[in-house]
Design a protein around this motif. Structure first.
Motif, PDB file in Angstrom:
ATOM      1  N   ALA A  85       0.837  -1.204   0.000  1.00  0.00           N
ATOM      2  CA  ALA A  85       0.000   0.000   0.000  1.00  0.00           C
ATOM      3  C   ALA A  85       0.871   1.253   0.000  1.00  0.00           C
ATOM      4  N   LEU A  86       1.944   1.244   0.781  1.00  0.00           N
ATOM      5  CA  LEU A  86       2.849   2.387   0.815  1.00  0.00           C
ATOM      6  C   LEU A  86       3.549   2.568  -0.527  1.00  0.00           C
ATOM      7  N   ASN A  87       3.947   1.474  -1.153  1.00  0.00           N
ATOM      8  CA  ASN A  87       4.622   1.555  -2.451  1.00  0.00           C
ATOM      9  C   ASN A  87       3.677   1.923  -3.586  1.00  0.00           C
ATOM     10  N   SER A  88       2.365   1.839  -3.355  1.00  0.00           N
ATOM     11  CA  SER A  88       1.416   2.225  -4.396  1.00  0.00           C
ATOM     12  C   SER A  88       1.264   3.753  -4.483  1.00  0.00           C
ATOM     13  N   LEU A  89       1.786   4.474  -3.482  1.00  0.00           N
ATOM     14  CA  LEU A  89       1.674   5.932  -3.473  1.00  0.00           C
ATOM     15  C   LEU A  89       2.707   6.544  -4.415  1.00  0.00           C
ATOM     16  N   PRO A  90       2.431   7.749  -4.895  1.00  0.00           N
ATOM     17  CA  PRO A  90       3.468   8.465  -5.647  1.00  0.00           C
ATOM     18  C   PRO A  90       4.699   8.682  -4.764  1.00  0.00           C
ATOM     19  N   GLU A  91       5.833   8.912  -5.378  1.00  0.00           N
ATOM     20  CA  GLU A  91       7.108   8.948  -4.658  1.00  0.00           C
ATOM     21  C   GLU A  91       7.124   9.978  -3.521  1.00  0.00           C
ATOM     22  N   ILE A  92       6.739  11.194  -3.816  1.00  0.00           N
ATOM     23  CA  ILE A  92       6.798  12.257  -2.796  1.00  0.00           C
ATOM     24  C   ILE A  92       5.835  11.957  -1.659  1.00  0.00           C
ATOM     25  N   GLN A  93       4.625  11.560  -2.012  1.00  0.00           N
ATOM     26  CA  GLN A  93       3.628  11.260  -0.991  1.00  0.00           C
ATOM     27  C   GLN A  93       4.067  10.068  -0.133  1.00  0.00           C
ATOM     28  N   GLY A  94       4.598   9.051  -0.775  1.00  0.00           N
ATOM     29  CA  GLY A  94       5.074   7.880  -0.040  1.00  0.00           C
ATOM     30  C   GLY A  94       6.216   8.235   0.896  1.00  0.00           C
ATOM     31  N   ARG A  95       7.126   9.085   0.432  1.00  0.00           N
ATOM     32  CA  ARG A  95       8.252   9.505   1.261  1.00  0.00           C
ATOM     33  C   ARG A  95       7.756  10.278   2.483  1.00  0.00           C
ATOM     34  N   ARG A  96       6.765  11.122   2.285  1.00  0.00           N
ATOM     35  CA  ARG A  96       6.237  11.909   3.409  1.00  0.00           C
ATOM     36  C   ARG A  96       5.471  11.042   4.406  1.00  0.00           C
ATOM     37  N   VAL A  97       4.662  10.107   3.909  1.00  0.00           N
ATOM     38  CA  VAL A  97       3.934   9.205   4.804  1.00  0.00           C
ATOM     39  C   VAL A  97       4.937   8.361   5.592  1.00  0.00           C
ATOM     40  N   ASP A  98       5.949   7.849   4.919  1.00  0.00           N
ATOM     41  CA  ASP A  98       6.987   7.062   5.572  1.00  0.00           C
ATOM     42  C   ASP A  98       7.698   7.880   6.652  1.00  0.00           C
ATOM     43  N   ALA A  99       8.071   9.093   6.324  1.00  0.00           N
ATOM     44  CA  ALA A  99       8.785   9.941   7.283  1.00  0.00           C
ATOM     45  C   ALA A  99       7.920  10.250   8.503  1.00  0.00           C
ATOM     46  N   HIS A 100       6.631  10.500   8.276  1.00  0.00           N
ATOM     47  CA  HIS A 100       5.763  10.880   9.385  1.00  0.00           C
ATOM     48  C   HIS A 100       5.359   9.671  10.235  1.00  0.00           C
ATOM     49  N   LEU A 101       4.856   8.601   9.602  1.00  0.00           N
ATOM     50  CA  LEU A 101       4.324   7.473  10.364  1.00  0.00           C
ATOM     51  C   LEU A 101       5.404   6.508  10.842  1.00  0.00           C
ATOM     52  N   ILE A 102       6.378   6.222  10.011  1.00  0.00           N
ATOM     53  CA  ILE A 102       7.361   5.204  10.374  1.00  0.00           C
ATOM     54  C   ILE A 102       8.558   5.815  11.098  1.00  0.00           C
ATOM     55  N   LEU A 103       9.083   6.893  10.574  1.00  0.00           N
ATOM     56  CA  LEU A 103      10.242   7.527  11.203  1.00  0.00           C
ATOM     57  C   LEU A 103       9.855   8.457  12.343  1.00  0.00           C
ATOM     58  N   GLY A 104       8.575   8.831  12.421  1.00  0.00           N
ATOM     59  CA  GLY A 104       8.090   9.646  13.525  1.00  0.00           C
ATOM     60  C   GLY A 104       8.442  11.122  13.439  1.00  0.00           C
ATOM     61  N   LYS A 105       8.725  11.593  12.241  1.00  0.00           N
ATOM     62  CA  LYS A 105       9.064  13.009  12.085  1.00  0.00           C
ATOM     63  C   LYS A 105       7.795  13.850  12.101  1.00  0.00           C
ATOM     64  N   SER A 106       7.937  15.085  12.568  1.00  0.00           N
ATOM     65  CA  SER A 106       6.801  16.000  12.570  1.00  0.00           C
ATOM     66  C   SER A 106       6.627  16.602  11.180  1.00  0.00           C
ATOM     67  N   TYR A 107       5.447  17.178  10.954  1.00  0.00           N
ATOM     68  CA  TYR A 107       5.193  17.837   9.673  1.00  0.00           C
ATOM     69  C   TYR A 107       6.212  18.962   9.454  1.00  0.00           C
ATOM     70  N   ARG A 108       6.527  19.656  10.527  1.00  0.00           N
ATOM     71  CA  ARG A 108       7.468  20.774  10.432  1.00  0.00           C
ATOM     72  C   ARG A 108       8.857  20.297  10.000  1.00  0.00           C
ATOM     73  N   GLN A 109       9.319  19.189  10.568  1.00  0.00           N
ATOM     74  CA  GLN A 109      10.631  18.656  10.189  1.00  0.00           C
ATOM     75  C   GLN A 109      10.660  18.256   8.712  1.00  0.00           C
ATOM     76  N   ILE A 110       9.610  17.574   8.280  1.00  0.00           N
ATOM     77  CA  ILE A 110       9.548  17.128   6.887  1.00  0.00           C
ATOM     78  C   ILE A 110       9.525  18.330   5.950  1.00  0.00           C
ATOM     79  N   ALA A 111       8.710  19.335   6.312  1.00  0.00           N
ATOM     80  CA  ALA A 111       8.608  20.538   5.479  1.00  0.00           C
ATOM     81  C   ALA A 111       9.952  21.254   5.403  1.00  0.00           C
ATOM     82  N   ARG A 112      10.650  21.326   6.520  1.00  0.00           N
ATOM     83  CA  ARG A 112      11.949  21.987   6.535  1.00  0.00           C
ATOM     84  C   ARG A 112      12.952  21.237   5.650  1.00  0.00           C
ATOM     85  N   GLU A 113      12.959  19.904   5.733  1.00  0.00           N
ATOM     86  CA  GLU A 113      13.888  19.104   4.932  1.00  0.00           C
ATOM     87  C   GLU A 113      13.608  19.222   3.434  1.00  0.00           C
TER      88      GLU A 113
END
Length: 140
Positions: A85-113
């Protein structure tokens, strides 16, 4: 060669299943059975069924439930479903979902990166989760 009854060693055998195995294997099975019995006796003797200590995990390990082979297979299957299901997402969206849910990063951290607005990341993650739910409902 030693004849053993698999029913004595594996709980999922409901009837007697006699098998000849080398002496080393039979001895290792018996040693394993003795170690399990000794561990169960230590837990019973020390009354280590539960613990009020939740940080170091020492007492928790005495009560740790070993998952059955079926539970392990169910977890593996669930992992693969979520991975697909995660791999079915577009690249950017999948990377953001992975960073937020799996790596536990905040929206602010992801946006800054990524150099984007926090609301874009939040929207992307929300839409990604919705798409993953839809994918899982359609395919499983």
């Amino acid at each position: 060669m030693t004849t053993i009854n698999l029913k004595d060693f594996y709980y999922w055998y409901l009837t007697d299943e006699l098998v000849e195995v080398p002496d080393e294997v039979a001895e290792e099975l018996m040693a394993s059975k003795r170690r399990e019995a000794a561990h169960a006796e230590r837990v019973r003797y020390n009354k280590a069924y539960y613990s009020l200590d939740c940080d170091d995990g020492l007492e928790y390990s005495a009560c740790l439930h070993e998952p059955s082979p079926q539970e392990l297979m169910d977890r593996k299957e669930l992992f693969f479903r979520l991975w697909n299901a995660l791999n079915s997402l577009p690249e950017i969206q999948g990377r953001r979902v992975d960073a937020h849910l799996i790596l536990g990063k905040s929206y602010r951290q992801i946006a800054r990166e990524e150099g984007v607005d926090k609301s874009a990341v939040r929207c992307s993650v929300k839409c990604g989760i919705d798409r993953m739910k839809k994918y899982l409902q359609e395919n499983f």
